[in-house]
Design a protein around this motif. Structure first.
Motif, PDB file in Angstrom:
ATOM      1  N   MET A  85       0.830  -1.203   0.000  1.00 27.48           N
ATOM      2  CA  MET A  85       0.000   0.000   0.000  1.00 27.48           C
ATOM      3  C   MET A  85       0.872   1.265   0.000  1.00 27.48           C
ATOM      4  O   MET A  85       0.649   2.188  -0.787  1.00 27.48           O
ATOM      5  N   ILE A  86       1.875   1.303   0.843  1.00 26.78           N
ATOM      6  CA  ILE A  86       2.760   2.476   0.923  1.00 26.78           C
ATOM      7  C   ILE A  86       3.576   2.603  -0.358  1.00 26.78           C
ATOM      8  O   ILE A  86       3.744   3.698  -0.897  1.00 26.78           O
ATOM      9  N   PHE A  87       4.086   1.490  -0.875  1.00 27.04           N
ATOM     10  CA  PHE A  87       4.861   1.505  -2.116  1.00 27.04           C
ATOM     11  C   PHE A  87       4.032   2.087  -3.259  1.00 27.04           C
ATOM     12  O   PHE A  87       4.507   2.949  -3.996  1.00 27.04           O
ATOM     13  N   GLU A  88       2.809   1.626  -3.413  1.00 27.46           N
ATOM     14  CA  GLU A  88       1.935   2.119  -4.488  1.00 27.46           C
ATOM     15  C   GLU A  88       1.688   3.612  -4.345  1.00 27.46           C
ATOM     16  O   GLU A  88       1.695   4.341  -5.336  1.00 27.46           O
ATOM     17  N   LYS A  89       1.475   4.071  -3.127  1.00 28.73           N
ATOM     18  CA  LYS A  89       1.225   5.498  -2.903  1.00 28.73           C
ATOM     19  C   LYS A  89       2.455   6.340  -3.247  1.00 28.73           C
ATOM     20  O   LYS A  89       2.342   7.380  -3.884  1.00 28.73           O
ATOM     21  N   LEU A  90       3.629   5.874  -2.844  1.00 30.16           N
ATOM     22  CA  LEU A  90       4.847   6.659  -3.066  1.00 30.16           C
ATOM     23  C   LEU A  90       5.332   6.636  -4.516  1.00 30.16           C
ATOM     24  O   LEU A  90       6.047   7.542  -4.941  1.00 30.16           O
ATOM     25  N   THR A  91       4.983   5.610  -5.269  1.00 31.13           N
ATOM     26  CA  THR A  91       5.474   5.508  -6.650  1.00 31.13           C
ATOM     27  C   THR A  91       4.408   5.844  -7.684  1.00 31.13           C
ATOM     28  O   THR A  91       4.695   5.799  -8.877  1.00 31.13           O
ATOM     29  N   ALA A  92       3.223   6.209  -7.243  1.00 30.98           N
ATOM     30  CA  ALA A  92       2.153   6.552  -8.179  1.00 30.98           C
ATOM     31  C   ALA A  92       2.563   7.768  -9.012  1.00 30.98           C
ATOM     32  O   ALA A  92       3.018   8.772  -8.481  1.00 30.98           O
TER      33      ALA A  92
END
Length: 150
Positions: A85-92
């Motif tokens: 979840m955090i990865f997706e948010k930071l790399t969006a």
């Protein structure tokens, strides 16, 4: 996308700026961005978990905000799901071909006593593994010298 990891103050940012020039997006201190997102999750989980905590026997007890979010993580989300979840948010929205991510290596050394710091260390490790898998190049920087590891 390229990933640069290494200890604090090892010259990662300077090395990237010298190597890539102006036409690149640099995401510096990625580990701090992960911590900030994790902290937001903790605050939200503390509000969502305001009903309190239970003992192993199911009795109600008073608990801290940290205990509330830890309970939410174990009940609702695994650490892997939280890392995703955090990865997706930071790399969006980043353009992978024109992005360099720089992060301190925080997984070495003494295991932190604080539960949040241990969670942050674990989540950061999981996110850096995901980042390394999709990166074209991965470098470990020591004393301003980059060693290519992928």
């Amino acid at each position: 996308m390229d990933l640069f990891v290494g200890g604090h103050a090892q010259g990662k940012l300077q090395l990237v700026k010298e190597s890539y020039g102006e036409d690149i997006t640099i995401i510096n201190e990625f580990h701090i961005k992960i911590r900030d997102e994790l902290q937001k999750f903790v605050e939200t989980a503390g509000q969502a978990g305001s009903e309190g905590c239970k003992t192993a026997e199911g009795n109600d007890v008073n608990c801290t905000e940290k205990e509330k979010y830890e309970s939410r993580i174990s009940e609702e989300l695994s650490e892997n799901e939280l890392a995703d979840m955090i990865f997706e948010k930071l790399t969006a929205g980043i353009i992978y071909e024109k992005t360099v991510i720089i992060s301190d290596e925080i997984g070495c050394g003494i295991v932190p006593m604080d539960r949040f710091d241990r969670l942050w260390r674990d989540i950061t490790g999981k996110i850096l593994v995901k980042t390394a898998k999709i990166s074209e190049n991965v470098f470990r920087v020591t004393c301003g010298i980059a060693n290519k590891i992928k």
